[in-house]
Each structure stands twice: as C-alpha cells, then as structure tokens.
Scaffold this motif. Structure first.
Motif, PDB file in Angstrom:
ATOM      1  N   LEU A  85       0.833  -1.199   0.000  1.00 33.40           N
ATOM      2  CA  LEU A  85       0.000   0.000   0.000  1.00 33.40           C
ATOM      3  C   LEU A  85       0.872   1.256   0.000  1.00 33.40           C
ATOM      4  N   CYS A  86       1.916   1.252   0.817  1.00 33.05           N
ATOM      5  CA  CYS A  86       2.844   2.390   0.845  1.00 33.05           C
ATOM      6  C   CYS A  86       3.516   2.575  -0.512  1.00 33.05           C
ATOM      7  N   ASP A  87       3.932   1.472  -1.132  1.00 36.53           N
ATOM      8  CA  ASP A  87       4.543   1.546  -2.464  1.00 36.53           C
ATOM      9  C   ASP A  87       3.599   2.221  -3.454  1.00 36.53           C
ATOM     10  N   LEU A  88       2.342   1.805  -3.413  1.00 34.20           N
ATOM     11  CA  LEU A  88       1.343   2.366  -4.322  1.00 34.20           C
ATOM     12  C   LEU A  88       1.172   3.864  -4.088  1.00 34.20           C
ATOM     13  N   LEU A  89       1.029   4.254  -2.834  1.00 35.76           N
ATOM     14  CA  LEU A  89       0.717   5.650  -2.518  1.00 35.76           C
ATOM     15  C   LEU A  89       1.922   6.573  -2.703  1.00 35.76           C
ATOM     16  N   PHE A  90       3.107   6.084  -2.337  1.00 33.53           N
ATOM     17  CA  PHE A  90       4.300   6.919  -2.488  1.00 33.53           C
ATOM     18  C   PHE A  90       4.820   6.938  -3.926  1.00 33.53           C
ATOM     19  N   ASN A  91       4.847   5.780  -4.574  1.00 35.90           N
ATOM     20  CA  ASN A  91       5.481   5.683  -5.892  1.00 35.90           C
ATOM     21  C   ASN A  91       4.538   5.990  -7.048  1.00 35.90           C
ATOM     22  N   PRO A 236       3.980  14.804  13.265  1.00 38.20           N
ATOM     23  CA  PRO A 236       5.194  13.979  13.360  1.00 38.20           C
ATOM     24  C   PRO A 236       4.927  12.473  13.324  1.00 38.20           C
ATOM     25  N   MET A 237       3.669  12.074  13.407  1.00 37.32           N
ATOM     26  CA  MET A 237       3.340  10.652  13.354  1.00 37.32           C
ATOM     27  C   MET A 237       3.387  10.114  11.928  1.00 37.32           C
ATOM     28  N   ARG A 238       3.348  11.005  10.954  1.00 35.16           N
ATOM     29  CA  ARG A 238       3.282  10.593   9.556  1.00 35.16           C
ATOM     30  C   ARG A 238       4.635  10.072   9.060  1.00 35.16           C
ATOM     31  N   LEU A 239       4.569   9.264   8.033  1.00 39.47           N
ATOM     32  CA  LEU A 239       5.762   8.757   7.362  1.00 39.47           C
ATOM     33  C   LEU A 239       5.947   9.549   6.073  1.00 39.47           C
ATOM     34  N   SER A 240       7.119  10.143   5.904  1.00 37.81           N
ATOM     35  CA  SER A 240       7.371  10.923   4.693  1.00 37.81           C
ATOM     36  C   SER A 240       7.881  10.019   3.579  1.00 37.81           C
ATOM     37  N   SER A 241       7.780  10.494   2.364  1.00 35.86           N
ATOM     38  CA  SER A 241       8.238   9.704   1.217  1.00 35.86           C
ATOM     39  C   SER A 241       9.739   9.438   1.298  1.00 35.86           C
ATOM     40  N   SER A 242      10.506  10.403   1.789  1.00 33.86           N
ATOM     41  CA  SER A 242      11.960  10.212   1.897  1.00 33.86           C
ATOM     42  C   SER A 242      12.299   9.182   2.967  1.00 33.86           C
ATOM     43  N   GLU A 243      11.577   9.201   4.090  1.00 31.54           N
ATOM     44  CA  GLU A 243      11.795   8.196   5.131  1.00 31.54           C
ATOM     45  C   GLU A 243      11.473   6.804   4.605  1.00 31.54           C
ATOM     46  N   TYR A 244      10.374   6.707   3.882  1.00 30.41           N
ATOM     47  CA  TYR A 244       9.951   5.401   3.384  1.00 30.41           C
ATOM     48  C   TYR A 244      10.940   4.833   2.371  1.00 30.41           C
ATOM     49  N   SER A 245      11.460   5.667   1.509  1.00 27.15           N
ATOM     50  CA  SER A 245      12.363   5.189   0.458  1.00 27.15           C
ATOM     51  C   SER A 245      13.663   4.643   1.023  1.00 27.15           C
ATOM     52  N   SER A 246      14.036   5.082   2.231  1.00 29.38           N
ATOM     53  CA  SER A 246      15.303   4.637   2.818  1.00 29.38           C
ATOM     54  C   SER A 246      15.245   3.188   3.281  1.00 29.38           C
ATOM     55  N   ASN A 247      14.142   2.794   3.912  1.00 33.42           N
ATOM     56  CA  ASN A 247      14.000   1.411   4.396  1.00 33.42           C
ATOM     57  C   ASN A 247      12.529   1.155   4.712  1.00 33.42           C
ATOM     58  N   PRO A 248      11.749   0.707   3.723  1.00 37.14           N
ATOM     59  CA  PRO A 248      10.293   0.603   3.884  1.00 37.14           C
ATOM     60  C   PRO A 248       9.839  -0.199   5.095  1.00 37.14           C
ATOM     61  N   LYS A 249      10.329  -1.419   5.243  1.00 43.79           N
ATOM     62  CA  LYS A 249       9.843  -2.283   6.319  1.00 43.79           C
ATOM     63  C   LYS A 249      10.168  -1.703   7.688  1.00 43.79           C
ATOM     64  N   GLU A 250      11.403  -1.274   7.873  1.00 36.68           N
ATOM     65  CA  GLU A 250      11.810  -0.744   9.177  1.00 36.68           C
ATOM     66  C   GLU A 250      11.056   0.537   9.523  1.00 36.68           C
ATOM     67  N   ARG A 254       8.806   1.221  12.679  1.00 35.79           N
ATOM     68  CA  ARG A 254       9.193   2.319  13.575  1.00 35.79           C
ATOM     69  C   ARG A 254       8.010   3.239  13.856  1.00 35.79           C
ATOM     70  N   LYS A 255       7.189   3.466  12.843  1.00 37.62           N
ATOM     71  CA  LYS A 255       6.025   4.335  13.013  1.00 37.62           C
ATOM     72  C   LYS A 255       4.854   3.614  13.687  1.00 37.62           C
ATOM     73  N   LYS A 256       5.038   2.315  13.959  1.00 40.06           N
ATOM     74  CA  LYS A 256       4.025   1.519  14.666  1.00 40.06           C
ATOM     75  C   LYS A 256       2.692   1.499  13.920  1.00 40.06           C
ATOM     76  N   PHE A 257       2.770   1.357  12.591  1.00 34.83           N
ATOM     77  CA  PHE A 257       1.550   1.318  11.793  1.00 34.83           C
ATOM     78  C   PHE A 257       0.709   0.079  12.093  1.00 34.83           C
ATOM     79  N   PHE A 258       1.293  -0.915  12.775  1.00 36.23           N
ATOM     80  CA  PHE A 258       0.508  -2.085  13.151  1.00 36.23           C
ATOM     81  C   PHE A 258      -0.389  -1.791  14.351  1.00 36.23           C
ATOM     82  N   LEU A 259       0.055  -0.884  15.203  1.00 35.85           N
ATOM     83  CA  LEU A 259      -0.584  -0.739  16.514  1.00 35.85           C
ATOM     84  C   LEU A 259      -1.449   0.499  16.643  1.00 35.85           C
ATOM     85  N   LEU A 260      -1.111   1.560  15.925  1.00 36.43           N
ATOM     86  CA  LEU A 260      -1.821   2.826  16.097  1.00 36.43           C
ATOM     87  C   LEU A 260      -2.992   2.944  15.133  1.00 36.43           C
TER      88      LEU A 260
END
Length: 260
Positions: A85-91, A236-250, A254-260
C-alpha cells in the motif's frame, strides 16, 4: 492545525469512505464494484484498488502530489500488504506524507477513548472482529474473530466473557484499568439490525457503562481518523516519502503502523 488538507480514507468491507481532516462524516462513499478487491477488510487486488484511490482524489478535487494522507485499515492486513500500500501511494500517487491507522484504534478515538474493546461487524460475511485497544495501542495478540452464523447465540455471551477475562488477565495493568476496559465496548458497523442483535446478546450479562450502553456509529473509523488528523500531534506521526524510500519495512515498524 495544519493548513494543508489531510486526506482521510477509510477502507471498509464493502466501500471506501473518504474526506478531509475535521469532517464529521465521510463526504465521499464509493462502493466496491469489483468482487475480491477487498475481502474481510484485507486488500487483495491492488491494481483494481488503485482505481478507487484515483476516484477519491478526483472527487475530493485534491492533487495527490505531495498530499498528506491517513488510511484507516483493517487489522487483518499483513505487513506485506502495508508495504504494498505504501509503495502504491508513495510511488504511484506521489503522496508526500502517509499514516496508516489501525481501524480499531480509529474507532476508539471516535468515542474519545484511549482504552476500549472494539467489535467490528462484517455483515457481508457475518464476522465479528474483537480487539482490545489499551492506552491508544491495539493489543494484537488478543484479537479474535467469530463467525456469527456458525456460533450458537447462547454461546456468544460465553465467548465474549471469556475474551474479556483473557484480555484483562493478559494486560499487566492495575485493576481500575482492567475494569475500565471491560466496561467500555464499541460496536462498529453499518447494519443497524445486525448490530442491535449483537448488542442485545452481549449486553445481557455485561454491566456496560458506555455512552448509550454499547456505542454504535457506522462511520466511526473514518471519524477517528478525521479527529486524529486535525491534531497538531498528528504531523510527526506521519511517514514521509523520503523516510519510506530509505527502508520501507523498518520505517513502517518504527512508526508503529501495526498498533496505532
């Protein structure tokens, strides 16, 4: 509050509901016309799902480029689904910032609760997903699913009571918090008669102390996302495109998208 509109998309079982931060209800509801796109809240067909995202932005009249987006997503979506989903939305859509919210947590926020038990009803498949939210975090190890059509009604109370007991024992918290959790229950869904039936069966033996006993609001997961995106703390809870491109899974972890 950010001056830039924060788009909110709630991915439901039968439709997508969307709007922007501060909306008290979705301004756009798009039913799924293709079977198998989203099954039990889990995205199954991303190429077709992509077209629904396009429709949302077109109807909102907001450019996707560098936009800020919250997606309210079912707990049942895997980490791989979140990455896709992140790949789709960012890329593909080139969004600038993204937050993937757990639907159960968003529902809890809609009622002003950081701690509650969320029961999400899927009336298409007669499924109940029951998940505790504690201090704003989904307690995924305690999630259970029940198929309402395959369980005798007299056993529903028993299963729910066992669930409450297991959760309160499993959470290492003080007794007052345990009592609070067991007495704050939210039923979420858009089939009023189905919810009323579940409400009556569960409330027979539970001393609930929620507003309107067992609270119900068909747009609760969207409303919770709308509330969250209106807060300054959301930025600050959001994930930026630059952060995501560096290491998607981590970065997703780190942003706890599973829990929040």
């Amino acid at each position: 509050m950010s001056a830039v509109p924060q788009v909110v998309i709630d991915i439901g079982v039968s439709d997508i509901r969307a709007g922007v931060n501060g909306d008290k209800k979705p301004t756009i509801i798009i039913p799924y016309e293709n079977e198998g796109v989203v099954v039990d809240g889990e995205i199954k067909n991303f190429p077709i799902f992509e077209k629904y995202i396009e429709q949302v932005y077109q109807q909102l009249k907001i450019e996707t480029l560098n936009s800020s987006l919250l997606v309210s997503l079912s707990t049942l979506n895997s980490l791989q689904n979140k990455i896709e989903l992140c790949d789709l939305l960012f890329n593909k859509f080139k969004v600038g910032n993204l937050f993937i919210g757990n639907q159960s947590v968003m529902v809890s926020y809609a009622y002003g609760q950081m701690t509650s038990i969320i029961i999400i009803t899927d009336t298409i498949n007669n499924n109940l997903t029951i998940l505790p939210v504690f201090d704003g975090y989904a307690q995924l190890k305690h999630i259970i699913q029940l198929n309402y059509s395959n369980i005798q009604e007299e056993l529903l109370n028993q299963r729910f009571n066992e669930f409450v007991e297991n959760v309160t024992k499993g959470l290492n918290v003080d007794p007052s918090k345990k009592e609070y959790l067991s007495k704050h229950v939210v039923l979420e869904g858009n089939n009023h008669s189905f919810i009323q039936n579940i409400r009556s069966k569960i409330s027979e033996s539970q001393p609930f102390e929620t507003i309107d006993n067992l609270s119900t609001e068909p747009n609760a997961s969207f409303i919770g996302g709308s509330i969250l995106t209106s807060l300054q703390d959301f930025l600050p809870m959001r994930l930026s495109s630059s952060e995501y491109s560096s290491n998607p899974k981590e970065e997703i972890l780190r942003k706890k998208f599973f829990l929040l």
